[in-house]
Each structure stands twice: as structure tokens, then as C-alpha cells.
Design a protein around this motif. Sequence first.
Motif, PDB file in Angstrom:
ATOM      1  N   ILE A  54       0.838  -1.207   0.000  1.00  0.00           N
ATOM      2  CA  ILE A  54       0.000   0.000   0.000  1.00  0.00           C
ATOM      3  C   ILE A  54       0.871   1.254   0.000  1.00  0.00           C
ATOM      4  CG2 ILE A  54      -1.750   1.288   1.286  1.00  0.00           C
ATOM      5  CD1 ILE A  54      -2.773  -1.395   2.351  1.00  0.00           C
ATOM      6  N   LEU A  55       1.991   1.193   0.709  1.00  0.00           N
ATOM      7  CA  LEU A  55       2.907   2.329   0.750  1.00  0.00           C
ATOM      8  C   LEU A  55       3.469   2.621  -0.643  1.00  0.00           C
ATOM      9  CD1 LEU A  55       3.752   4.058   3.187  1.00  0.00           C
ATOM     10  CD2 LEU A  55       5.847   2.718   3.323  1.00  0.00           C
ATOM     11  N   ALA A  56       3.841   1.578  -1.358  1.00  0.00           N
ATOM     12  CA  ALA A  56       4.365   1.750  -2.718  1.00  0.00           C
ATOM     13  C   ALA A  56       3.296   2.317  -3.645  1.00  0.00           C
ATOM     14  CB  ALA A  56       4.882   0.415  -3.249  1.00  0.00           C
ATOM     15  N   VAL A  57       2.060   1.839  -3.493  1.00  0.00           N
ATOM     16  CA  VAL A  57       0.953   2.353  -4.312  1.00  0.00           C
ATOM     17  C   VAL A  57       0.736   3.835  -4.037  1.00  0.00           C
ATOM     18  CG1 VAL A  57      -1.549   2.232  -4.671  1.00  0.00           C
ATOM     19  CG2 VAL A  57      -0.203   0.129  -4.569  1.00  0.00           C
ATOM     20  N   ALA A  58       0.794   4.232  -2.775  1.00  0.00           N
ATOM     21  CA  ALA A  58       0.626   5.645  -2.412  1.00  0.00           C
ATOM     22  C   ALA A  58       1.717   6.502  -3.054  1.00  0.00           C
ATOM     23  CB  ALA A  58       0.650   5.798  -0.897  1.00  0.00           C
ATOM     24  N   ALA A  59       2.960   5.994  -3.042  1.00  0.00           N
ATOM     25  CA  ALA A  59       4.067   6.746  -3.642  1.00  0.00           C
ATOM     26  C   ALA A  59       3.888   6.874  -5.153  1.00  0.00           C
ATOM     27  CB  ALA A  59       5.390   6.054  -3.320  1.00  0.00           C
ATOM     28  N   ILE A  60       3.488   5.786  -5.813  1.00  0.00           N
ATOM     29  CA  ILE A  60       3.261   5.828  -7.267  1.00  0.00           C
ATOM     30  C   ILE A  60       2.138   6.801  -7.600  1.00  0.00           C
ATOM     31  CG2 ILE A  60       2.451   4.471  -9.241  1.00  0.00           C
ATOM     32  CD1 ILE A  60       3.897   2.055  -7.989  1.00  0.00           C
ATOM     33  N   ILE A  67      -8.819   9.677  10.956  1.00  0.00           N
ATOM     34  CA  ILE A  67      -9.574  10.823  11.471  1.00  0.00           C
ATOM     35  C   ILE A  67      -8.645  11.763  12.243  1.00  0.00           C
ATOM     36  CG2 ILE A  67     -11.447  11.530  13.007  1.00  0.00           C
ATOM     37  CD1 ILE A  67     -12.733   8.804  12.481  1.00  0.00           C
ATOM     38  N   GLN A  68      -7.852  11.174  13.128  1.00  0.00           N
ATOM     39  CA  GLN A  68      -6.979  11.974  13.987  1.00  0.00           C
ATOM     40  C   GLN A  68      -5.950  12.749  13.178  1.00  0.00           C
ATOM     41  OE1 GLN A  68      -5.597   8.708  16.274  1.00  0.00           O
ATOM     42  NE2 GLN A  68      -7.204   8.848  17.837  1.00  0.00           N
ATOM     43  N   ARG A  69      -5.353  12.086  12.192  1.00  0.00           N
ATOM     44  CA  ARG A  69      -4.301  12.747  11.423  1.00  0.00           C
ATOM     45  C   ARG A  69      -4.876  13.868  10.557  1.00  0.00           C
ATOM     46  NH1 ARG A  69       0.893  12.423  10.664  1.00  0.00           N
ATOM     47  NH2 ARG A  69       1.830  13.069   8.693  1.00  0.00           N
ATOM     48  N   THR A  70      -6.073  13.648   9.996  1.00  0.00           N
ATOM     49  CA  THR A  70      -6.682  14.671   9.154  1.00  0.00           C
ATOM     50  C   THR A  70      -6.968  15.939   9.954  1.00  0.00           C
ATOM     51  OG1 THR A  70      -7.698  12.968   7.761  1.00  0.00           O
ATOM     52  CG2 THR A  70      -8.608  15.189   7.630  1.00  0.00           C
ATOM     53  N   ILE A  71      -7.662  15.783  11.072  1.00  0.00           N
ATOM     54  CA  ILE A  71      -8.020  16.955  11.878  1.00  0.00           C
ATOM     55  C   ILE A  71      -6.776  17.560  12.543  1.00  0.00           C
ATOM     56  CG2 ILE A  71      -9.348  17.735  13.882  1.00  0.00           C
ATOM     57  CD1 ILE A  71     -11.430  15.622  13.160  1.00  0.00           C
ATOM     58  N   GLY A  72      -5.907  16.699  13.058  1.00  0.00           N
ATOM     59  CA  GLY A  72      -4.688  17.191  13.695  1.00  0.00           C
ATOM     60  C   GLY A  72      -3.799  17.943  12.732  1.00  0.00           C
ATOM     61  N   THR A  73      -3.770  17.497  11.469  1.00  0.00           N
ATOM     62  CA  THR A  73      -2.922  18.155  10.474  1.00  0.00           C
ATOM     63  C   THR A  73      -3.448  19.541  10.124  1.00  0.00           C
ATOM     64  OG1 THR A  73      -2.194  16.062   9.530  1.00  0.00           O
ATOM     65  CG2 THR A  73      -2.042  17.991   8.124  1.00  0.00           C
ATOM     66  N   VAL A  74      -4.771  19.658  10.006  1.00  0.00           N
ATOM     67  CA  VAL A  74      -5.346  20.966   9.685  1.00  0.00           C
ATOM     68  C   VAL A  74      -4.977  21.984  10.764  1.00  0.00           C
ATOM     69  CG1 VAL A  74      -7.501  22.241   9.407  1.00  0.00           C
ATOM     70  CG2 VAL A  74      -7.245  19.991   8.345  1.00  0.00           C
ATOM     71  N   VAL A  75      -5.140  21.605  12.020  1.00  0.00           N
ATOM     72  CA  VAL A  75      -4.768  22.498  13.121  1.00  0.00           C
ATOM     73  C   VAL A  75      -3.257  22.742  13.120  1.00  0.00           C
ATOM     74  CG1 VAL A  75      -4.740  22.783  15.624  1.00  0.00           C
ATOM     75  CG2 VAL A  75      -6.716  21.734  14.521  1.00  0.00           C
ATOM     76  N   GLY A  76      -2.482  21.662  12.871  1.00  0.00           N
ATOM     77  CA  GLY A  76      -1.029  21.784  12.853  1.00  0.00           C
ATOM     78  C   GLY A  76      -0.528  22.708  11.765  1.00  0.00           C
ATOM     79  N   ILE A  77      -1.196  22.704  10.613  1.00  0.00           N
ATOM     80  CA  ILE A  77      -0.792  23.583   9.510  1.00  0.00           C
ATOM     81  C   ILE A  77      -1.020  25.047   9.882  1.00  0.00           C
ATOM     82  CG2 ILE A  77      -1.514  24.330   7.204  1.00  0.00           C
ATOM     83  CD1 ILE A  77      -1.686  21.408   6.441  1.00  0.00           C
ATOM     84  N   MET A  78      -2.102  25.290  10.598  1.00  0.00           N
ATOM     85  CA  MET A  78      -2.336  26.668  11.062  1.00  0.00           C
ATOM     86  C   MET A  78      -1.191  27.134  11.956  1.00  0.00           C
ATOM     87  SD  MET A  78      -6.401  26.479  11.992  1.00  0.00           S
ATOM     88  CE  MET A  78      -7.613  25.917  10.791  1.00  0.00           C
ATOM     89  N   ASP A 114      -2.397  16.678   0.311  1.00  0.00           N
ATOM     90  CA  ASP A 114      -1.534  15.494   0.389  1.00  0.00           C
ATOM     91  C   ASP A 114      -1.930  14.587   1.555  1.00  0.00           C
ATOM     92  OD1 ASP A 114      -0.205  16.533  -1.732  1.00  0.00           O
ATOM     93  OD2 ASP A 114       1.560  17.202  -0.613  1.00  0.00           O
ATOM     94  N   VAL A 115      -2.206  15.192   2.699  1.00  0.00           N
ATOM     95  CA  VAL A 115      -2.578  14.406   3.870  1.00  0.00           C
ATOM     96  C   VAL A 115      -3.894  13.670   3.629  1.00  0.00           C
ATOM     97  CG1 VAL A 115      -3.352  14.579   6.264  1.00  0.00           C
ATOM     98  CG2 VAL A 115      -1.290  15.764   5.536  1.00  0.00           C
ATOM     99  N   LEU A 116      -4.868  14.362   3.056  1.00  0.00           N
ATOM    100  CA  LEU A 116      -6.157  13.726   2.768  1.00  0.00           C
ATOM    101  C   LEU A 116      -5.982  12.549   1.809  1.00  0.00           C
ATOM    102  CD1 LEU A 116      -8.473  16.861   2.418  1.00  0.00           C
ATOM    103  CD2 LEU A 116      -8.429  15.211   4.280  1.00  0.00           C
ATOM    104  N   MET A 117      -5.153  12.731   0.783  1.00  0.00           N
ATOM    105  CA  MET A 117      -4.897  11.648  -0.165  1.00  0.00           C
ATOM    106  C   MET A 117      -4.215  10.469   0.516  1.00  0.00           C
ATOM    107  SD  MET A 117      -3.620  13.457  -3.693  1.00  0.00           S
ATOM    108  CE  MET A 117      -4.732  14.416  -4.724  1.00  0.00           C
ATOM    109  N   GLY A 118      -3.181  10.763   1.303  1.00  0.00           N
ATOM    110  CA  GLY A 118      -2.453   9.690   1.977  1.00  0.00           C
ATOM    111  C   GLY A 118      -3.324   8.920   2.947  1.00  0.00           C
ATOM    112  N   CYS A 119      -4.150   9.644   3.718  1.00  0.00           N
ATOM    113  CA  CYS A 119      -5.051   8.979   4.668  1.00  0.00           C
ATOM    114  C   CYS A 119      -6.053   8.095   3.933  1.00  0.00           C
ATOM    115  CB  CYS A 119      -5.784  10.019   5.511  1.00  0.00           C
ATOM    116  SG  CYS A 119      -4.733  10.900   6.687  1.00  0.00           S
ATOM    117  N   ALA A 120      -6.584   8.622   2.827  1.00  0.00           N
ATOM    118  CA  ALA A 120      -7.577   7.861   2.059  1.00  0.00           C
ATOM    119  C   ALA A 120      -6.969   6.587   1.477  1.00  0.00           C
ATOM    120  CB  ALA A 120      -8.147   8.734   0.944  1.00  0.00           C
TER     121      ALA A 120
END
Length: 652
Positions: free
Chosen positions: A361-367, A401-412, A480-486
Motif C-alpha cells: 500500500i505504501l508503494a501504491v501511495a508513492a506511485i 480521522i486523527q491525522r486529518t483533523i490534527g494536520t489541519v490544526v497543525g498547519i495553522m 496530500d494528507v487527505l490523499m495519503g489517509c484515504a
Amino acid sequence: MQKSMQKGQNAKSSEALIPSLVQTIEQAFQLKRNPLPWGKAIGAGICSGTPVLIGLALGNIKYGMLAGIGSFTYLYVSNIPYTQRAKRLFFVMLGLSLSVGLGTLVAPHPLASAFVVGMIGAVVSFIFGAFKIQGPSSIFFVMGFSLATGMPLDPAAAPVRAGLVLLGGALGWAIAMIGWLRNPHGPETTALRQVYRELAGFIDSVGTNRSHEKRQKLVSVLKSADETLSVGQVSWQRSGQYQRLLLLNDKANTIFLDILERLDGQAGKLPPHLGRTVRAIADSLDGKNGHPLPIDFQREPSAGGERLEADVREAAALVSEPITVMEREEHVARPSFRMVMGGAFDKNSIVFLNSIRFGLILAVAAIFAYSFELNRSYWVTLSCAAVMAGSTLIATFHRAIQRTIGTVVGIMVATIILSAQQQGWIIAVLIMALTALTELSIVLNYGLAAFFITPNALLLAESMAQQKSLSFFASARIVDVLMGCAIGLIGTLMIGRRQASSLLPHYIAKTIRSEQQYMLTLFSDRRDTVDVTQSIERRKLHTNLGNLKLVYATAVGEVPGNKTRLQFLWPAIFSIEHVAYLLDSCLKTGTCPVLSDAKLSQLLLAFETMAISAEQGVALEKKPIPEITGFSQLEKEIRVLQDALQVSCKDR
């Protein structure tokens, strides 16, 4: 009629699914009640910021940032003996350095980069799973490789970059080993302290409805302490304190068996002074000696409790007496590298299958990221790896869920920091603070930790690359985060979502047959011709038992899952673990009887019947268990296992 019934069932299942989904989302934001690791947090902050400060002092902050990647070595610290910690962190340090070097070399070739990042993820996940290593697993190896692919293309710089990461790793290794100078056996002492606290809790719970739960936890803690002490043994060094800990560990096992024997003879609670004394032993395990414990015993031991009270007295004496009087040496067997890898490298091994899935799955995400030519495409891969770091499917969903919401706040937070164009030393201090806050918050909730992980990672990455506008990198980072999480979540759902449940009957049967072979070696005249402690039968049993518990834990987190069936299986799995514990206890006593061929045949038939019952899901007739002189608890637990398997099979 049938259609209406089917519609009704579908409606009920849909109604049940909605509360379940809501409950799962709510669980993602729950804070765990764990103690805050202040020591590790401060150490992690020092490790991450020091290379940056050194680079700043030498006039090259980018080199300092590179060395900071190596400081992730410190994040793999756990409560294991220093001898094992030194080796583990050394290989982590080398692995991080190699990851950055490989990332630099293959960065000009996107497809090769995708293949290599998948290999790194799979191999590191497999090693961590096979050796049951706690910690962040492959996430920082993937991060080191991915960050290197996002740096300016320069394959010739691979040795320099890898060398700087190695230097940062050496700093992390040194800080992680400082405790050895003050207390060389600190981790082993901590493990024994937990054993005696759980033992005291079990003593207090006897005769109450909490007894079974406390017994389960105590068996697990005793096994964990055995493993900790086994890896803490050094052949070239003889430590009196280490010998004391080994003797105390043996005595804790003896006290536990004494209690089980007493429970067979009479019901009711144990005298409260036993729990108080055992708890005092736990509190006094600080590596010091010469301070006798206050022993609060009755003059006349309670009926049937003479041996139990005598063993508790001996345990208290072991803590108090000087180390020099301990002339007896204890040796603990440890599993070989070949045995551990052989048990994990199997087509039915959940560790092997999970690592293959992770790497694929990691390789697929990178491709996927390279195909769309995303700016800083490695953020897709990093997010995918972080999401899949969840040990179960539910944990993976929580992480998404955690990474998506945490990333949005973290980007701010990151946008505010980077927009201020901070000076170099301020960046170093911020990295130290964010790293420390990450370590403090991650034990509470991963989403909370993501608030600090995101700005920290952005500071590290953007300081080593040419920045574009803040609005551009912020929006790109969110996408990028949304794509990776998905990708991580969808891949986990598609590949092997019911894998563990389907493997569970196989592992139950396999572990029971391992107990059968170990028992045959233990109670036959073959025992005189082999070293049972180092025997392949004993090692296979512990390998299979560890795999069984891992498969069960994974199955519990699968969606959809048959929770009722898994609940009925747990008593059987605990009983299997307890039989293994009792077999090891028989070995430690050194008084195992040689059973007749007739008795051995009865035992072998009983175990094979249980294995077939587990494999086929059929409640077969229970077989008689012969008497095992001096080990009535083992006889009883085998009968309990037969009953538990019958109940679990009837539920299917």
C-alpha cells in the motif's frame, strides 16, 4: 415472507451500524489515562534540537536539520534492559542513516523511489513485528527516506547526508544510554516492581469477582518479566543485583503457584498481611539493600497457608539481604534470532502478511503521488504510513480521522511560525518544544499529537528546501494528507480486512499442538537426553503463543467482526497461555515426573482432540486427563481448556 424478513434484518443491521460508526468516531477523540512520560519527552526534545543548534553554531543549519533526522533514534527508547537497548538503538541509527542515503540516491527515479519506500516499510514492519518491538515501527524510516527524496536532487551527496544522520543518531543513542551509568538494571527492576504490584493485587482480589481478571493480567506480567530478564542477561558480566532480580522473579512465580494450589483446597479471601508484604517488596525494589522490610505475619499461619507465607517471607528476605550472600547463579534462556525469524517468516504469519500489505500500500501511495506530480509528493506517503501504523483496522480508521483533523490544526500553527520568518536559534527551540509536546501528547491521543507533529515536520522539511508561498504549501499539505489517509484506509479495507479472523482457528490448533510436543519432551524419558530449556519444542511454543495473541488482538479490531465469537474464544486463549505458563513452571521446579506411556498417550490424545476441535469448529468429546504427580494445577487447567474450547465451538 422471506423477502420481508430479509428486509427487516437488513434494516436492523443498518440501524446497528450507525451507532457503531458514531461510537467509533467518538473513540478516536477519547483521551487515554496514561501517565505522562516527562523523562522521555525532555530527552526527545534535547535530541531533536541539539543538532540544529550545533549546525547553527557551525554556520550550516541545513546540516543540523539533517542530523536532526538521526535524532529520531531516541524515539525508539522503551523500558528494556540497557544491553538490549544499546543494540536496538544502534541498528535503528544505522537504518535511519541508510534510509536517507537510499532516498538521496533514488530520488531522480520516481518508480524506483516508490519500490524502495515500500521495501523499507515492509522490512522494518516485519522486523518490529517478529521481535515484538514496541514503538513507532517503520514510520521514521519512511519519513527519513521520504524527506531525502524531497531535498534538492544530488545523488553524490548521499554519503554526506547519511553521515550527518548517523551523527544525529549517535547523539540520540548516547542520551538514551545515560541511565545505565546511574542504574544499570533499572528496566529489569521496573519490570519486577510491576510483577510484585500485580501479585499483591491478585492476592487482595482472591475471593472476589475481580480475581479472574487480576489473574489474567498477572500471568501476562509474569511472562513479560521473564522476557525482560532474558534479554538483560550478559554472559561476560556477573551482577549481584541481576541475580537478585532473577531470584525474586522465580519467587514471584512460586508464590503465584502456591496461591493457585491453595485455591484448590479452600475458598475465601487470603490474609490481608500477605498483600501488604508483597506490595512492600514492590515499593522497596530500588536497587538498594540492607533495609529489612517490615514483615507483618501472624504467629500461627492460617490453615493451609504455611508454604505460601514461607515463600512470601523468603521474597522479603531476598530484597533485604546483601547482594554478596547470593552465591546461586540463575541463567535465563532466550530465543535465538533464527527461531524468532523462522516463526514470523511463514505464509500464515500475521506479522509477515501485515508487513507485505504495509509495503504494498505504501508503494501504491508513492506511485499515486508521483503520477499526479504533486509538490512535495512525499507527504502523501508519510500520511499513508502514519495511518497504517494502527495495529488494527479500527485503529487505522481512528488514525485517519486523527491525522486529518490534527494536520489541519497543525498547519495553522506551522503557517504562523513560518510566516514570522524566525531566526535559526528560535527554530531550534521550537523543534525541541514541539518534539517534547509530541511525546507527552501521543500517550493521550494521536490526534492531539498530530497538532505538534505537523508543524515540527514542516519546520524540518521546509528549512531544507526552497519555500514557495505559505498559502501554497499549506493548501498542498492538506490535500496530500487527505490523499495519503484515504489511500491507507482504503488499502487496509481492501486487503486482508478479515485476515486475522480466518487465521485464528489455525493458530489456536498450532499452539495446542506445540504444547503437546513440549509436554511430551517434559514428561518423558527423552528429557534426560536434551536441554529442555533450549529445546526447539519450548521455543516453538512461545513463538506460536505470541503469534496467537497477536492474531487475536488483530481480529478484535477487524470490521466487520464477530465480537460475540471472539469473546467466547478469549477464555480458551487465556487457558492456552496459562497451560504454557504452568509447563514452564514444571520445568523450573526440576522435579517433573516421567509419565508412563499410557499416561502420555492419554495426554497426547486429549491435546490432539482439542487441536482438531479448534481447527474444525466442532465440539468433540472431552478426553480423560491422567494424574500428573505434584502438578495438579496443570491437570486442572487442561480440563479448563477442554471446557473453554467446547463452549467456543458451540457458539459458532
